[in-house]
Design an enzyme around this catalytic site. Structure first.
Site, short mmCIF file in Angstrom:
data_model
loop_
_atom_site.label_atom_id
_atom_site.label_comp_id
_atom_site.label_asym_id
_atom_site.label_seq_id
_atom_site.Cartn_x
_atom_site.Cartn_y
_atom_site.Cartn_z
N LYS A 1 -8.98 -4.99 1.68
CA LYS A 1 -7.85 -5.88 1.89
C LYS A 1 -8.09 -7.20 1.17
O LYS A 1 -9.23 -7.64 1.10
CB LYS A 1 -7.64 -6.14 3.40
CG LYS A 1 -7.46 -4.90 4.25
CD LYS A 1 -6.15 -4.19 3.98
CE LYS A 1 -5.99 -2.98 4.91
NZ LYS A 1 -4.73 -2.25 4.67
N HIS B 1 -4.95 10.85 1.61
CA HIS B 1 -4.09 9.94 2.36
C HIS B 1 -2.72 10.59 2.56
O HIS B 1 -2.28 11.38 1.72
CB HIS B 1 -3.93 8.61 1.61
CG HIS B 1 -3.42 7.50 2.48
ND1 HIS B 1 -2.09 7.40 2.84
CD2 HIS B 1 -4.05 6.45 3.08
CE1 HIS B 1 -1.93 6.33 3.62
NE2 HIS B 1 -3.09 5.74 3.78
#
Length: 471
Positions: free
Chosen positions: A167, A286
């Site tokens: 992040k 994912h």
């Protein structure tokens, strides 16, 4: 033509509603939740789904006489009420295996969830579950490595894998991205991860990211003496670019790559899984875009189906939600599709949303990945829910630590090892979660700060897609 041909339109149920049929072991079985238009009988709606997802069309056609429809047609053999929803019902349909190309999830889904979902006689249609026959499973490659091989490659045993998503997920340069990877891995994480939407954007081209990440992984390995890795997202706009990225990851001696299997497509995913199998590469999957397909309780495809399809198409890890974090998913439903990712046989269990027995034969299992809005306070529950054969990924729960990403990683590692130790000692880790974590925090200032930081953070929203079970 030796047989008489009767032109015209006849009701679907005359051909495709067969309540006397006993499914064969080789049949592919599907459970659909159907909501028909007002005034259309259930049997007609269910038969229409069977017809339009197999051999049928709206009119009788002369070319039916050139084949044996009794052999090839789908058959609706059972209808059940949906608890709590008087408008909907379950339709159970059996498909002969010869309707599908061997090993092709793309072909299976094209048939089962193709045109039929736009059928006017239906208000809503949802594919709840599939029973894949072992004869079909044996034609699929499945996970390129599986749980046992992945543990051996990473030298991680007796606990879940521990990771995080980098992040901010977008906007970092390649060099700064690599720096964050290094901080997390040296702090105690096993793995770090590209987010699903980081591919090759102007602020960070994929080759630059791969090179800086590889440098960070190798430096962290030297400093810690542990095997480390990073999920390099190879998802691309063309198959050629996908394989170029995978090949470069291999050149850099990276252990694992990543693919967005729904947006990338099952054809691309199966091809990449085959490449990973041949090249000794682990494959992280994912599920970006899944909620568009699976979240509406009456229409779409349930995630348990998408999870089963992924195990067949190929992947070593798959995101499954967290139960306790920010993403949709109740405990029993999540356990149901985790079972289908990891176990060799999963019995029918409506309390977990499994409508059929599912025999996986000798197909390797897939790590369940818990990711999305989790932090150290969730660790005991995550370990209890997901068990050891999982990967627990704390994005904001790592980088949001007041002392930085390395401290956040250290806090998560201490919390995980404390919970594993307590579980192995026979303690009830969910009931004793606070005591276990506070005891560990006495010897870890990083964990103490993390516990204080996230003590009020909860995601207590009701689940939208609930199990249809009798109350």
């Amino acid at each position: 033509m030796s047989k008489k041909y009767d032109a015209g339109v006849k009701e679907y149920r005359d051909t495709y509603w067969t309540p006397e049929y006993v499914p064969l072991d080789t049949d592919l079985l599907a459970c659909f939740k159907c909501t028909g238009q007002e005034g259309v009988p259930r049997e007609e709606v269910a038969a229409a789904v069977a017809a339009e997802s197999s051999t049928g069309t709206w009119s009788t056609v002369w070319s039916e006489l050139l084949t044996d429809l009794e052999f090839y047609k789908g058959r609706c053999y059972r209808i059940e009420d949906v608890p709590g929803d008087p408008e909907a019902f379950y339709a159970f349909i059996a498909y002969p295996l010869d309707l599908f190309e061997e090993g092709s999830i793309t072909n299976v889904l094209t048939s089962l969830v193709g045109n039929v979902f736009g059928f006017k006689a239906l208000r809503h249609l949802r594919l709840e579950d599939i029973r894949f026959p072992i004869a079909f499973i044996k034609t699929c490659g499945g996970p390129p490595n599986g749980i046992v091989v992945e543990r051996d490659r990473l030298n991680k045993y007796g606990r879940p894998l521990l990771g995080c998503t980098i992040k901010p997920k977008l906007g970092l340069s390649g060099k700064n991205y690599g720096r964050v990877v290094y901080e997390c891995l040296r702090g105690g994480l096993d793995l770090t991860k590209d987010d699903e939407n980081i591919n090759s954007q102007p602020f960070q081209r994929w080759r630059e990211r791969f090179e800086f990440v590889a440098e960070a992984v190798k430096l962290a390995q030297r400093e810690t003496g542990e095997v480390k890795g990073h999920y390099l997202n190879c998802t691309a706009n063309t198959p050629e670019e996908l394989y170029e990225r995978a090949e470069f990851a291999k050149e850099l001696d990276m252990p694992i790559i990543m693919h967005d299997y729904i947006t990338g497509g099952f054809t691309a995913n199966t091809g990449l899984a085959n490449w990973c199998r041949k090249n000794g590469m682990l494959l992280h999957i994912h599920r970006a875009m899944h909620a568009v397909i699976d979240r509406h309780p009456k229409h779409g495809i349930h995630f348990r189906v998408l999870a089963k399809c992924l195990r067949l198409s190929g992947g070593d890890q798959l995101h499954t939600g967290t139960v306790v974090g920010k993403l949709e998913g109740d405990r029993q439903t999540t356990l149901g599709y985790i079972d289908n990712l990891r176990e060799s046989f999963v019995p029918e269990d409506r309390s977990r949303g499994n409508f059929f027995d599912q025999d996986w034969g000798s197909m390797p299992g897939v790590f369940a990945v818990a990711s999305g809005g989790i932090h150290v306070w969730h660790m005991p529950a995550l370990l209890a829910i997901f068990g050891d054969d999982s990967c627990l990924q704390f994005g904001g729960g790592t980088h949001g630590h007041p002392w930085g990403s390395a401290a956040g990683a250290a806090a998560n590692r201490v919390a995980l090892e404390a919970c594993v130790k307590a579980r192995n000692a026979g303690r009830e880790i969910e009931k004793e979660s606070r005591d276990i974590l506070m005891e560990a925090a006495k010897h870890s200032p990083e964990l103490a700060i993390a516990l204080e930081t996230w003590k009020e953070i909860k995601f207590e929203f009701d689940t939208v897609d609930k199990l249809d079970v009798q109350g």
